[in-house]
Scaffold this motif. Structure first.
Motif, PDB file in Angstrom:
ATOM      1  N   SER A  93       0.818  -1.219   0.000  1.00 13.23           N
ATOM      2  CA  SER A  93       0.000   0.000   0.000  1.00 13.23           C
ATOM      3  C   SER A  93       0.849   1.267   0.000  1.00 13.23           C
ATOM      4  O   SER A  93       0.477   2.275  -0.601  1.00 13.23           O
ATOM      5  N   LEU A  94       2.002   1.229   0.665  1.00 14.30           N
ATOM      6  CA  LEU A  94       2.926   2.361   0.669  1.00 14.30           C
ATOM      7  C   LEU A  94       3.916   2.112  -0.467  1.00 14.30           C
ATOM      8  O   LEU A  94       4.998   1.571  -0.270  1.00 14.30           O
ATOM      9  N   THR A  95       3.536   2.520  -1.659  1.00 10.99           N
ATOM     10  CA  THR A  95       4.271   2.118  -2.856  1.00 10.99           C
ATOM     11  C   THR A  95       5.733   2.565  -2.901  1.00 10.99           C
ATOM     12  O   THR A  95       6.526   1.902  -3.582  1.00 10.99           O
ATOM     13  N   PRO A  96       6.167   3.653  -2.231  1.00 11.91           N
ATOM     14  CA  PRO A  96       7.610   3.921  -2.226  1.00 11.91           C
ATOM     15  C   PRO A  96       8.442   2.792  -1.634  1.00 11.91           C
ATOM     16  O   PRO A  96       9.638   2.702  -1.909  1.00 11.91           O
ATOM     17  N   LEU A  97       7.812   1.918  -0.839  1.00 11.95           N
ATOM     18  CA  LEU A  97       8.523   0.783  -0.248  1.00 11.95           C
ATOM     19  C   LEU A  97       8.226  -0.533  -0.973  1.00 11.95           C
ATOM     20  O   LEU A  97       8.484  -1.613  -0.444  1.00 11.95           O
ATOM     21  N   LYS A  98       7.672  -0.445  -2.176  1.00 11.25           N
ATOM     22  CA  LYS A  98       7.245  -1.661  -2.868  1.00 11.25           C
ATOM     23  C   LYS A  98       8.408  -2.601  -3.202  1.00 11.25           C
ATOM     24  O   LYS A  98       8.221  -3.804  -3.348  1.00 11.25           O
ATOM     25  N   ARG A  99       9.629  -2.071  -3.292  1.00 12.22           N
ATOM     26  CA  ARG A  99      10.776  -2.941  -3.588  1.00 12.22           C
ATOM     27  C   ARG A  99      11.052  -3.920  -2.455  1.00 12.22           C
ATOM     28  O   ARG A  99      11.711  -4.940  -2.643  1.00 12.22           O
ATOM     29  N   PHE A 100      10.549  -3.601  -1.237  1.00 13.97           N
ATOM     30  CA  PHE A 100      10.748  -4.490  -0.091  1.00 13.97           C
ATOM     31  C   PHE A 100       9.536  -5.392   0.160  1.00 13.97           C
ATOM     32  O   PHE A 100       9.480  -6.087   1.169  1.00 13.97           O
ATOM     33  N   ASP A 101       8.581  -5.365  -0.756  1.00 18.17           N
ATOM     34  CA  ASP A 101       7.317  -6.093  -0.574  1.00 18.17           C
ATOM     35  C   ASP A 101       7.531  -7.583  -0.845  1.00 18.17           C
ATOM     36  O   ASP A 101       7.151  -8.106  -1.897  1.00 18.17           O
ATOM     37  N   LEU A 102       8.149  -8.273   0.121  1.00 18.66           N
ATOM     38  CA  LEU A 102       8.535  -9.669  -0.064  1.00 18.66           C
ATOM     39  C   LEU A 102       7.516 -10.652   0.493  1.00 18.66           C
ATOM     40  O   LEU A 102       7.367 -11.766  -0.031  1.00 18.66           O
ATOM     41  N   LEU A 103       6.815 -10.283   1.552  1.00 20.21           N
ATOM     42  CA  LEU A 103       5.930 -11.226   2.241  1.00 20.21           C
ATOM     43  C   LEU A 103       4.450 -10.953   2.010  1.00 20.21           C
ATOM     44  O   LEU A 103       3.622 -11.793   2.340  1.00 20.21           O
ATOM     45  N   ALA A 104       4.094  -9.791   1.488  1.00 22.43           N
ATOM     46  CA  ALA A 104       2.689  -9.472   1.256  1.00 22.43           C
ATOM     47  C   ALA A 104       2.142 -10.300   0.093  1.00 22.43           C
ATOM     48  O   ALA A 104       2.873 -10.632  -0.844  1.00 22.43           O
ATOM     49  N   PRO A 105       0.852 -10.648   0.128  1.00 22.91           N
ATOM     50  CA  PRO A 105       0.284 -11.455  -0.955  1.00 22.91           C
ATOM     51  C   PRO A 105       0.096 -10.683  -2.256  1.00 22.91           C
ATOM     52  O   PRO A 105      -0.146 -11.286  -3.292  1.00 22.91           O
ATOM     53  N   ARG A 106       0.168  -9.347  -2.215  1.00 20.90           N
ATOM     54  CA  ARG A 106       0.014  -8.544  -3.425  1.00 20.90           C
ATOM     55  C   ARG A 106       1.221  -7.632  -3.605  1.00 20.90           C
ATOM     56  O   ARG A 106       1.765  -7.112  -2.625  1.00 20.90           O
ATOM     57  N   HIS A 107       1.609  -7.435  -4.843  1.00 19.01           N
ATOM     58  CA  HIS A 107       2.597  -6.415  -5.182  1.00 19.01           C
ATOM     59  C   HIS A 107       1.862  -5.382  -6.029  1.00 19.01           C
ATOM     60  O   HIS A 107       1.126  -5.744  -6.956  1.00 19.01           O
ATOM     61  N   PRO A 108       2.025  -4.089  -5.729  1.00 21.89           N
ATOM     62  CA  PRO A 108       1.207  -3.084  -6.424  1.00 21.89           C
ATOM     63  C   PRO A 108       1.431  -3.004  -7.928  1.00 21.89           C
ATOM     64  O   PRO A 108       0.598  -2.425  -8.635  1.00 21.89           O
ATOM     65  N   ASP A 109       2.507  -3.583  -8.455  1.00 25.01           N
ATOM     66  CA  ASP A 109       2.773  -3.527  -9.895  1.00 25.01           C
ATOM     67  C   ASP A 109       2.388  -4.795 -10.633  1.00 25.01           C
ATOM     68  O   ASP A 109       2.490  -4.847 -11.865  1.00 25.01           O
TER      69      ASP A 109
END
Length: 387
Positions: free
Chosen positions: A218-234
């Motif tokens: 949800s905080l897309t500036p940190l999307k590169r660290f989105d390793l464990l969430a079930p969704r990636h914003p891209d």
């Protein structure tokens, strides 16, 4: 005559209880972790109730829900999921700190002690239930026979009540161990201080790690660290995630030759897709923000809902009912209050990021409105009714 002495009933031997050699199972550690956990639960509760009433507003609230700020639901639902995930390691740490008290003998020393233990049991059960059913909800796995939304909402109030009662009962002990200089803390072994600080630092690091590796959804500036969430914003069709696909909604395809938008009001009318596309088009940038905690802004192009309703002779403060082509689903029919319908940012969108909507994103037309849950941004729209 000498009376026989009454026979003594044999006493049951006291249970052999485990011994706990580890440190930090003490009130100061429990208080320190408890206030972090209490803060996370408070944020989770407030944002969760906000989300619930945005999704299921009572009649008196439906027409006064605000459409601004446009990012409001994105913020509250992002905080809801982030605080819920952060609360999980805090709950484990809190339970580790206090679990030796389960083995204190006698187990129930008085009626007051029994009621206190009952309240703690309710508190722990409600907390475990809320956090882990919430965690499964964000991955859309429902291995239970009940409806998630009403049960999750009801247990949230139960958890809040149990938490308030627990704080009230434990307030003297909490106050005595609130800070390093509190009287109760000063009575504890000073040698435990460094270990306690190390433990709290480790817990803070764990909370930071799970937050950093999930909040990027949800905080897309940190999307590169989105390793464990079930969704990636891209990740998703047209660069935007999808929760409910067309296949899940029972739609294999939509025929543009046969599709019509029906708008029911004082002056009802029907439009083909070409006629709808010939109306004045507007482009807005709005986020899709879903209850599972992910969100992303995108560019949407379509016809203003207020223009469609005005053409049907609707009052300026009219609400609308929107009906989807999908054949099954809780949200195939959606109602939208006047706070949204008269907002110029609320569209019946035909394009996403400059491209025609894909089927999974709601082709041929979908609702996009500011400050609104994603489940209410109805896809595959075929009918609008002025209320």
């Amino acid at each position: 005559m000498t009376l026989p002495r009454p026979r003594r009933m044999p006493r049951l031997p006291a249970p052999i209880l485990p011994t706990f050699k580890g440190k930090l199972h003490d009130p100061r550690t429990a208080t320190s972790i408890g206030r972090w956990l209490g803060g996370a639960i408070a944020v989770c509760f407030v944002t969760g109730v906000t989300s619930h009433y945005l999704q299921h507003p009572p009649d008196w609230l439906a027409n006064v829900l605000p459409s601004r700020p446009t990012w409001g639901y994105r913020l509250t639902q992002g905080l809801h999921v982030a605080s819920g995930i952060a609360a999980i390691p805090l709950l484990f740490a809190k339970l580790w700190t206090v679990y030796p008290r389960l083995f204190v003998w006698p187990a129930l020393r008085s009626v007051r002690h029994a009621l206190e233990r009952l309240s703690v049991a309710v508190l722990v059960a409600a907390a475990v239930f809320q956090l882990f059913t919430g965690l499964l909800n964000i991955v859309q796995w429902y291995p239970w026979p009940f409806s998630f939304v009403p049960v999750h909402f009801a247990v949230a109030w139960l958890l809040l009540g149990a938490l308030v009662l627990h704080v009230a009962v434990k307030y003297p002990e909490i106050r005595a161990h609130w800070s390093r200089r509190s009287p109760g803390t000063l009575e504890l072994p000073a040698a435990d201080g460094p270990d306690r600080r190390s433990l709290l630092t480790g817990i803070a690091a764990a909370v930071g790690a799970v937050t950093l590796t999930t909040v990027g959804q949800s905080l897309t500036p940190l999307k590169r660290f989105d390793l464990l969430a079930p969704r990636h914003p891209d990740h998703g069709p047209q660069g935007l995630p999808v929760n409910r696909t067309a296949a899940a909604a029972g739609l294999a395809a939509v025929s543009t030759a046969h599709w019509r938008l029906t708008v029911v009001g004082r002056d009802s009318y029907r439009l083909t897709l070409d006629e709808l596309a010939a109306m004045p088009q507007h482009t807005v940038t709005l986020p899709i923000a879903c209850v599972e905690g992910w969100s992303k802004s995108a560019q949407w192009t379509g016809v203003r809902v207020q223009d469609l309703l005005e053409r049907a002779g609707a009052r300026p403060d009219a609400a609308v009912r929107v009906v989807s082509l999908e054949r099954r689903g809780t949200y195939r029919v959606m109602e939208m209050g006047s706070g949204y319908t008269r907002d110029p940012l609320t569209l019946l969108a035909l394009r996403l990021n400059g491209q025609v909507l894909s089927l999974d994103h709601g082709f041929p037309a979908r609702i996009i409105a500011p400050n609104r849950p994603g489940v209410l941004q109805t896809k595959w729209v075929t009918r609008m009714e002025v209320l």
